[in-house]
Design an enzyme around this catalytic site. Structure first.
Site, PDB file in Angstrom:
ATOM      1  N   ASP A 194       0.750  -1.387   0.006  1.00 54.77           N
ATOM      2  CA  ASP A 194       0.085   0.114   0.106  1.00 54.77           C
ATOM      3  C   ASP A 194       1.023   1.276  -0.057  1.00 54.77           C
ATOM      4  O   ASP A 194       2.193   1.308   0.093  1.00 54.77           O
ATOM      5  CB  ASP A 194      -0.669  -0.035   1.301  1.00 54.77           C
ATOM      6  CG  ASP A 194      -2.149  -0.744   1.151  1.00 54.77           C
ATOM      7  OD1 ASP A 194      -2.324  -1.523   0.119  1.00 54.77           O
ATOM      8  OD2 ASP A 194      -3.062  -0.462   1.937  1.00 54.77           O
ATOM      9  N   LYS A 216      -1.603   1.106  -8.034  1.00 58.37           N
ATOM     10  CA  LYS A 216      -1.819   0.759  -9.385  1.00 58.37           C
ATOM     11  C   LYS A 216      -3.021   0.193  -9.729  1.00 58.37           C
ATOM     12  O   LYS A 216      -3.191   0.049 -10.958  1.00 58.37           O
ATOM     13  CB  LYS A 216      -0.452   0.702  -9.991  1.00 58.37           C
ATOM     14  CG  LYS A 216       0.521   1.665  -9.685  1.00 58.37           C
ATOM     15  CD  LYS A 216       1.871   1.509 -10.637  1.00 58.37           C
ATOM     16  CE  LYS A 216       2.877   2.571 -10.479  1.00 58.37           C
ATOM     17  NZ  LYS A 216       4.219   1.933  -9.696  1.00 58.37           N
TER      18      LYS A 216
END
Ligand code: SAH
Length: 408
Positions: A194, A216
């Site tokens: 994260d 992403k």
């Protein structure tokens, strides 16, 4: 001629080990003996409070008296650590007669065994016996254990077990991560990270590790989480060691349990390594205790991602306002003004001290001070951006007494 010691791994579980003496040296040795399951008997008229604690918790037996010859009966291993040379002499002399190995803290040359500097990593025990230079031995031990942790000594393929490990990375500074978490990270085949996880560590990963950056993945809260669940399960089923790497603790507003459920449903083994969670660690780093004797008997950690009154909110802000203790708000920068207003409406004092700690443990860390009535405006003028922890309550005054007018 001075022969070197013959190294051996003693399996002491359930075996009687006699420790004669109850001072600080004994205090250092006893936990190591407990850790290997030994049946530890301490003989000494007095012991340190730490040893007494181990007696109280039933981890060792204390014979509160001076050493007697019969104490050696049944012992597999003896440690003589009194500050009385004559007693240590008597113990090692008797041990010799009984043919039981004896460690002496006062004069290693008179004992029949030496205590190495010990470290463990993933089932490997490292024991270093220097030539009675404890600091050097400890330094060598540290180097080797560090090397093991970093995977420097070719991790053998056969001892890897696939599965998912949830690793809590702490508030951001890599040094504030647990040793177990660091180890799991360095042994992973796939790391799903994260934004708030200590990202510096990702640069240390071996080159062949697959790094999946959650930032992403497809947007949208639930789509993203579903994708994460799918990715971790899929890689684990393919025989990989997967680490789900998050900031703080995975179970504190981290959706960690959704991942556990997904793994369970797929029959994938999961391990949890807790992390230092930001609502406690970030105030601490900024010098603010979440509790203080005589000031508060509670602290409440609240997600502020929804404003008060939002149909999906699960927080009872009226109840929170009526309580007197510390409130720690997370994900609350955007809704801070509305939350402060709800607390004021519910009866909290307008002058209640507030601290906003931004970017905790990062080079950009800063603390902004406000009161409940000025919080919204202060956040705007100071241009506070997430991530931030907002601490509300008298503990803030404890930390920064000069920032607030004295209470009457
Ligand atoms: N699982 C995390 C929290 C995730 S929610 C934990 O246990 O800490 C994200 C929120 O955590 C942010 O909005 C912020 O309120 C808080 N947070 C996490 N890391 C922080 C940091 N280094 N400094 C300030 N706040 C932080």
């Amino acid at each position: 001629m001075d022969f070197p010691p013959y190294p051996s791994g003693l399996r002491l579980a359930g075996r009687r080990v006699l420790v004669v003496g109850g001072g600080t040296v004994a205090q250092r040795r006893v936990p190591q003996l407990i850790a290997v399951g030994a049946d530890v008997h301490v003989v000494s008229p007095d012991v340190t409070p730490a040893i007494e604690g181990l007696v109280g918790s039933g981890e060792i037996t204390w014979h509160q008296r001076p050493f007697q010859d019969a104490d050696l009966d049944g012992a597999w291993y003896v440690i003589a650590v009194t500050d009385d040379l004559a007693v240590n002499d008597r113990v090692s002399e008797l041990a010799e007669e009984h043919r039981v190995f004896c460690v002496r803290s006062d004069d290693g040359t008179r004992g029949t065994a030496w205590t190495p500097a010990v470290g463990r990593h993933a089932g490997v025990t490292v024991a270093v016996l220097g030539n009675r230079e404890p600091r050097r031995s400890a330094a060598i031990r540290n180097e080797i254990v560090e090397g093991l942790r970093e995977g420097r000594f070719v991790p053998s393929e056969h001892d890897k077990t696939p599965g998912v490990t949830l690793v809590g990375g702490g508030p951001g500074d890599p040094d504030l991560m647990s040793i177990a978490g660091h180890r799991a990270l360095m042994e992973a085949d796939v790391v799903v990270a994260d934004r708030l996880a200590p990202r510096e560590l990702l640069g240390d990963l071996p080159a062949d590790v697959e790094l999946i950056d959650v930032a992403k993945l497809p947007r949208g809260r639930s789509a993203q989480q579903e994708e994460i669940n799918r990715v971790i399960v899929e890689h684990a089923l393919a025989g990989k060691r997967v680490v789900r790497f998050k900031g703080g603790d995975n179970f504190v507003f981290g959706r960690g349990y959704e991942e556990i459920i997904a793994c369970r449903e797929a029959g994938v083994p999961v391990t949890v390594i807790p992390g230092l969670t930001s609502p406690i660690a970030v105030p601490a780093i900024a010098g603010i205790p979440v509790t203080h004797r005589g000031i508060t008997h509670e602290f409440t950690v609240v997600s502020g991602h929804l404003p008060p009154g939002h149909p999906e909110s699960l927080v009872d802000f009226d109840a929170l306002a009526r309580m007197r203790g510390t409130i720690v708000l997370m994900m609350a920068v955007e809704n801070s003004a509305a939350i402060a207003q709800a607390l004021l409406t519910g009866g909290r004092d307008a002058g209640t001290p507030v601290a906003v700690v931004c970017d905790g443990t990062m080079p950009t860390q800063r603390t902004v001070i406000a009161t409940l009535s000025t919080l919204g405006a202060t956040i705007a003028t100071e241009q506070v951006l997430p991530p931030a922890i907002i601490v509300i309550g008298e503990v803030v005054r404890v930390a920064f007494p000069d920032a607030f007018p004295a209470t009457s």
